[in-house]
Design a protein around this motif. Structure first.
Motif, PDB file in Angstrom:
ATOM      1  N   LEU A 113       0.861  -1.178   0.000  1.00  0.00           N
ATOM      2  CA  LEU A 113       0.000   0.000   0.000  1.00  0.00           C
ATOM      3  C   LEU A 113       0.899   1.230   0.000  1.00  0.00           C
ATOM      4  CD1 LEU A 113      -2.951  -0.615   2.499  1.00  0.00           C
ATOM      5  CD2 LEU A 113      -3.137  -0.073   0.068  1.00  0.00           C
ATOM      6  N   THR A 114       0.863   1.985  -1.074  1.00  0.00           N
ATOM      7  CA  THR A 114       1.666   3.201  -1.162  1.00  0.00           C
ATOM      8  C   THR A 114       0.764   4.401  -0.919  1.00  0.00           C
ATOM      9  OG1 THR A 114       3.230   2.199  -2.697  1.00  0.00           O
ATOM     10  CG2 THR A 114       3.140   4.597  -2.644  1.00  0.00           C
ATOM     11  N   PHE A 115       1.088   5.174   0.107  1.00  0.00           N
ATOM     12  CA  PHE A 115       0.285   6.335   0.487  1.00  0.00           C
ATOM     13  C   PHE A 115       0.828   7.560  -0.247  1.00  0.00           C
ATOM     14  CE2 PHE A 115       0.148   3.468   4.232  1.00  0.00           C
ATOM     15  CZ  PHE A 115      -1.197   3.115   4.124  1.00  0.00           C
ATOM     16  N   LEU A 116       0.038   8.056  -1.186  1.00  0.00           N
ATOM     17  CA  LEU A 116       0.487   9.122  -2.069  1.00  0.00           C
ATOM     18  C   LEU A 116      -0.172  10.451  -1.715  1.00  0.00           C
ATOM     19  CD1 LEU A 116       0.123   7.135  -5.408  1.00  0.00           C
ATOM     20  CD2 LEU A 116       2.254   7.641  -4.228  1.00  0.00           C
ATOM     21  N   PRO A 117       0.569  11.549  -1.836  1.00  0.00           N
ATOM     22  CA  PRO A 117      -0.047  12.868  -1.692  1.00  0.00           C
ATOM     23  C   PRO A 117      -0.865  13.193  -2.935  1.00  0.00           C
ATOM     24  CG  PRO A 117       2.270  13.097  -2.222  1.00  0.00           C
ATOM     25  CD  PRO A 117       2.017  11.632  -2.064  1.00  0.00           C
ATOM     26  N   THR A 118      -2.165  13.261  -2.816  1.00  0.00           N
ATOM     27  CA  THR A 118      -3.035  13.479  -3.969  1.00  0.00           C
ATOM     28  C   THR A 118      -4.323  14.145  -3.535  1.00  0.00           C
ATOM     29  OG1 THR A 118      -4.287  12.383  -5.741  1.00  0.00           O
ATOM     30  CG2 THR A 118      -3.916  11.129  -3.727  1.00  0.00           C
ATOM     31  N   LEU A 119      -4.941  14.874  -4.466  1.00  0.00           N
ATOM     32  CA  LEU A 119      -6.204  15.543  -4.157  1.00  0.00           C
ATOM     33  C   LEU A 119      -7.351  14.548  -4.030  1.00  0.00           C
ATOM     34  CD1 LEU A 119      -5.939  18.637  -6.559  1.00  0.00           C
ATOM     35  CD2 LEU A 119      -5.584  18.579  -4.073  1.00  0.00           C
TER      36      LEU A 119
ATOM     37  N   PHE B   1      20.379   4.800  -2.190  1.00  0.00           N
ATOM     38  CA  PHE B   1      20.323   5.712  -3.328  1.00  0.00           C
ATOM     39  C   PHE B   1      20.322   4.970  -4.670  1.00  0.00           C
ATOM     40  CE2 PHE B   1      22.662   9.019  -5.993  1.00  0.00           C
ATOM     41  CZ  PHE B   1      21.555   9.834  -6.154  1.00  0.00           C
ATOM     42  N   GLU B   2      20.791   3.715  -4.675  1.00  0.00           N
ATOM     43  CA  GLU B   2      20.842   2.932  -5.910  1.00  0.00           C
ATOM     44  C   GLU B   2      19.457   2.488  -6.385  1.00  0.00           C
ATOM     45  OE1 GLU B   2      24.345   1.596  -3.232  1.00  0.00           O
ATOM     46  OE2 GLU B   2      22.220   2.148  -3.015  1.00  0.00           O
ATOM     47  N   ALA B   3      18.464   2.582  -5.506  1.00  0.00           N
ATOM     48  CA  ALA B   3      17.163   1.959  -5.746  1.00  0.00           C
ATOM     49  C   ALA B   3      16.399   2.589  -6.903  1.00  0.00           C
ATOM     50  CB  ALA B   3      16.313   2.020  -4.476  1.00  0.00           C
ATOM     51  N   ALA B   4      15.555   1.783  -7.520  1.00  0.00           N
ATOM     52  CA  ALA B   4      14.610   2.280  -8.517  1.00  0.00           C
ATOM     53  C   ALA B   4      13.503   3.067  -7.827  1.00  0.00           C
ATOM     54  CB  ALA B   4      14.006   1.108  -9.281  1.00  0.00           C
ATOM     55  N   GLY B   5      12.812   3.867  -8.615  1.00  0.00           N
ATOM     56  CA  GLY B   5      11.706   4.627  -8.045  1.00  0.00           C
ATOM     57  C   GLY B   5      12.202   5.798  -7.227  1.00  0.00           C
ATOM     58  N   HIS B   6      11.615   5.981  -6.052  1.00  0.00           N
ATOM     59  CA  HIS B   6      11.881   7.166  -5.241  1.00  0.00           C
ATOM     60  C   HIS B   6      12.891   6.862  -4.128  1.00  0.00           C
ATOM     61  CE1 HIS B   6       8.666   9.363  -7.234  1.00  0.00           C
ATOM     62  NE2 HIS B   6       7.959   8.251  -7.175  1.00  0.00           N
ATOM     63  N   PRO B   7      14.172   7.209  -4.322  1.00  0.00           N
ATOM     64  CA  PRO B   7      15.210   6.909  -3.333  1.00  0.00           C
ATOM     65  C   PRO B   7      15.405   8.001  -2.292  1.00  0.00           C
ATOM     66  CG  PRO B   7      16.248   7.746  -5.297  1.00  0.00           C
ATOM     67  CD  PRO B   7      14.761   7.774  -5.561  1.00  0.00           C
ATOM     68  N   GLY B   8      14.487   8.961  -2.221  1.00  0.00           N
ATOM     69  CA  GLY B   8      14.639  10.045  -1.261  1.00  0.00           C
ATOM     70  C   GLY B   8      15.533  11.156  -1.781  1.00  0.00           C
ATOM     71  N   GLU B   9      15.836  12.080  -0.895  1.00  0.00           N
ATOM     72  CA  GLU B   9      16.587  13.274  -1.299  1.00  0.00           C
ATOM     73  C   GLU B   9      17.959  13.366  -0.635  1.00  0.00           C
ATOM     74  OE1 GLU B   9      15.053  14.953  -3.683  1.00  0.00           O
ATOM     75  OE2 GLU B   9      13.345  13.597  -3.425  1.00  0.00           O
TER      76      GLU B   9
ATOM     77  N   MET C  96      12.703  14.659 -11.627  1.00  0.00           N
ATOM     78  CA  MET C  96      11.848  15.335 -10.641  1.00  0.00           C
ATOM     79  C   MET C  96      12.600  15.784  -9.392  1.00  0.00           C
ATOM     80  SD  MET C  96       8.133  13.451 -10.973  1.00  0.00           S
ATOM     81  CE  MET C  96       8.637  11.816 -10.465  1.00  0.00           C
ATOM     82  N   ARG C  97      13.904  15.987  -9.530  1.00  0.00           N
ATOM     83  CA  ARG C  97      14.679  16.498  -8.400  1.00  0.00           C
ATOM     84  C   ARG C  97      14.230  17.905  -8.029  1.00  0.00           C
ATOM     85  NH1 ARG C  97      20.091  14.090  -6.605  1.00  0.00           N
ATOM     86  NH2 ARG C  97      18.577  13.490  -5.061  1.00  0.00           N
ATOM     87  N   SER C  98      13.852  18.679  -9.026  1.00  0.00           N
ATOM     88  CA  SER C  98      13.428  20.054  -8.755  1.00  0.00           C
ATOM     89  C   SER C  98      12.129  20.107  -7.965  1.00  0.00           C
ATOM     90  CB  SER C  98      13.267  20.828 -10.067  1.00  0.00           C
ATOM     91  OG  SER C  98      12.290  20.216 -10.894  1.00  0.00           O
ATOM     92  N   LEU C  99      11.362  19.023  -7.981  1.00  0.00           N
ATOM     93  CA  LEU C  99      10.120  18.940  -7.202  1.00  0.00           C
ATOM     94  C   LEU C  99      10.341  18.278  -5.851  1.00  0.00           C
ATOM     95  CD1 LEU C  99       7.678  17.759 -10.032  1.00  0.00           C
ATOM     96  CD2 LEU C  99       8.014  20.088  -9.169  1.00  0.00           C
ATOM     97  N   ARG C 100      11.587  17.921  -5.572  1.00  0.00           N
ATOM     98  CA  ARG C 100      11.925  17.152  -4.359  1.00  0.00           C
ATOM     99  C   ARG C 100      11.075  15.881  -4.265  1.00  0.00           C
ATOM    100  NH1 ARG C 100      15.564  18.731  -1.205  1.00  0.00           N
ATOM    101  NH2 ARG C 100      14.824  17.480   0.553  1.00  0.00           N
ATOM    102  N   ASN C 101      10.910  15.258  -5.408  1.00  0.00           N
ATOM    103  CA  ASN C 101      10.208  13.979  -5.500  1.00  0.00           C
ATOM    104  C   ASN C 101      11.015  13.080  -6.437  1.00  0.00           C
ATOM    105  OD1 ASN C 101       8.156  12.085  -5.079  1.00  0.00           O
ATOM    106  ND2 ASN C 101       7.023  12.767  -6.885  1.00  0.00           N
TER     107      ASN C 101
ATOM    108  N   ASN D 245      11.222  26.534 -13.078  1.00  0.00           N
ATOM    109  CA  ASN D 245       9.804  26.764 -12.760  1.00  0.00           C
ATOM    110  C   ASN D 245       8.898  25.655 -13.289  1.00  0.00           C
ATOM    111  OD1 ASN D 245      10.363  29.324 -11.528  1.00  0.00           O
ATOM    112  ND2 ASN D 245      10.548  30.186 -13.593  1.00  0.00           N
ATOM    113  N   MET D 246       9.379  24.424 -13.226  1.00  0.00           N
ATOM    114  CA  MET D 246       8.578  23.308 -13.716  1.00  0.00           C
ATOM    115  C   MET D 246       7.418  23.006 -12.780  1.00  0.00           C
ATOM    116  SD  MET D 246       9.635  19.347 -14.460  1.00  0.00           S
ATOM    117  CE  MET D 246       9.394  18.820 -12.763  1.00  0.00           C
ATOM    118  N   ARG D 247       6.283  22.668 -13.365  1.00  0.00           N
ATOM    119  CA  ARG D 247       5.135  22.172 -12.611  1.00  0.00           C
ATOM    120  C   ARG D 247       4.934  20.708 -12.972  1.00  0.00           C
ATOM    121  NH1 ARG D 247       0.455  25.349 -14.951  1.00  0.00           N
ATOM    122  NH2 ARG D 247       1.608  24.645 -16.797  1.00  0.00           N
ATOM    123  N   ILE D 248       4.299  19.967 -12.068  1.00  0.00           N
ATOM    124  CA  ILE D 248       4.076  18.550 -12.338  1.00  0.00           C
ATOM    125  C   ILE D 248       3.244  18.363 -13.606  1.00  0.00           C
ATOM    126  CG2 ILE D 248       2.023  18.412 -10.870  1.00  0.00           C
ATOM    127  CD1 ILE D 248       4.691  15.651 -11.345  1.00  0.00           C
TER     128      ILE D 248
END
Length: 334
Positions: A80-86, A153-161, A238-243, A264-267
């Motif tokens: 279960l991945t809890f995502l920030p979403t509207l 940091f080697e991981a696929a997907g989201h390895p954090g910041e 997506m480093r500029s979005l901190r994601n 000034n990138m937006r998602i």
């Protein structure tokens, strides 16, 4: 402990907790981790996690759980991945189905699962939370998680910041926690398993390596691309979005980086390349340039497309040989 039979058995807190033969976990990859892959990993002696959010609603997940049970009598879990979403998914409904269907393990990822812990625990379910830093791992233990899967940091997907590799992150996490640890990020063979155990982990999680197996439900073009790409062929988008997300190097990844480079990138600017539906089409139809695809640096270690059983047999045999060789060297030094 290594037992002297034909197939190596390494007993750890992870094998004991999950009731499995081998300390190898298949992560809950979106669009990839369904009944076919999870059951194949389970039948090979590891444990697989199916991605709940790959199914449009809780009842669809229930059907997939039942389908997986027809393929294996061995343990498997749900991611279960809890995502920030509207418009967040109905997480309580997914959890309710897991409880009703007797699922014993839930792998959580993304945001802090604390608000759902009481419901999950009410069903006697063990929680494995994926973290990308020691501070998040400490928090996971504090809120009652039973296991931490720590992503380097080697991981696929989201390895954090934080950009900390598994070599450093695993022992730091081991020093900070009492609960078991699954090492994730950079693992694809028996050498990685032995290294992870030596660093203090109780088992390994593999994602990218399991995509390149016969049972993974993705187009052959994707699997061949993993063979053809090297450890240098991933990109961080997506480093500029901190994601930050680590993906396979292709035209879509280059386009995202180009858009990011403008500032000034937006998602919304990159949705045509990174949306989940585009990713699913890519996996289904094999257009490796269509969108971005999460891929770890372990891609450099992928040379073939075995069955899950062949892969896990190979990993355990290689690990046993390494341990025996190291034991012999240490004996000689005494």
């Amino acid at each position: 402990m290594i037992e002297s039979n034909i197939k190596a058995k390494i007993k750890t807190r992870i094998t004991e907790l999950f009731g499995i033969e081998r300390p190898i976990v298949q992560g809950g990859m979106m669009w990839v981790a369904g009944a076919e892959l999870a059951s194949a990993v389970a039948n090979a002696g590891g444990i697989g996690f199916m991605a709940a959010l790959a199914f449009p609603d809780a009842e669809s997940l229930r059907a997939e759980i039942k389908r997986c049970r027809k393929m294996t009598e061995k343990p498997f879990g749900i991611n279960l991945t809890f995502l920030p979403t509207l418009r967040p998914p109905d997480y309580p409904a997914y959890i309710k189905v897991c409880i009703e269907e007797g699922v014993h393990f839930i792998e959580t990822a993304g945001q802090n699962p604390e608000k759902y812990m009481d419901q999950i625990k009410s069903g006697g379910i063990k929680v494995i939370h994926k973290c990308t830093s020691v501070r998040h791992a400490v928090k996971a233990e504090k809120i009652g998680c039973d296991v931490v899967s720590i992503d380097g940091f080697e991981a696929a997907g989201h390895p954090g910041e934080d950009d900390v590799t598994s070599l450093i992150l695993i022992p730091l996490t081991r020093d900070a926690l009492r609960i078991p640890i699954i090492a994730s990020g950079g693992f694809a063979d028996g050498r990685g398993l032995v290294a992870a155990l030596g660093l203090g982990a109780d088992g390994i999680n593999m994602g990218t390596r399991f995509v390149a197996t016969k049972e993974a439900p993705v187009h052959e073009n994707i699997k061949q691309a993993l063979i053809n790409h090297s450890e240098l062929d991933t990109r961080l988008i997506m480093r500029s979005l901190r994601n930050t997300e680590r993906v396979m190097h292709n035209n879509a990844a280059d386009k995202v980086l180009e858009i990011e480079g403008r500032g000034n990138m937006r998602i919304e600017d990159i949705v045509p390349f990174v949306s989940g539906l585009v990713g699913k089409q890519m996996l289904d139809y094999g257009d490796i340039e269509k969108g971005t695809f999460a891929t770890g640096q372990s891609v450099g270690l992928i040379k073939d497309i075995p069955t899950c059983k062949e892969l896990l047999d190979r990993i355990m045999e290689q690990a046993e040989e390494i341990i025996k060789e190291l034991a012999g060297k240490f004996h000689t030094l005494r």
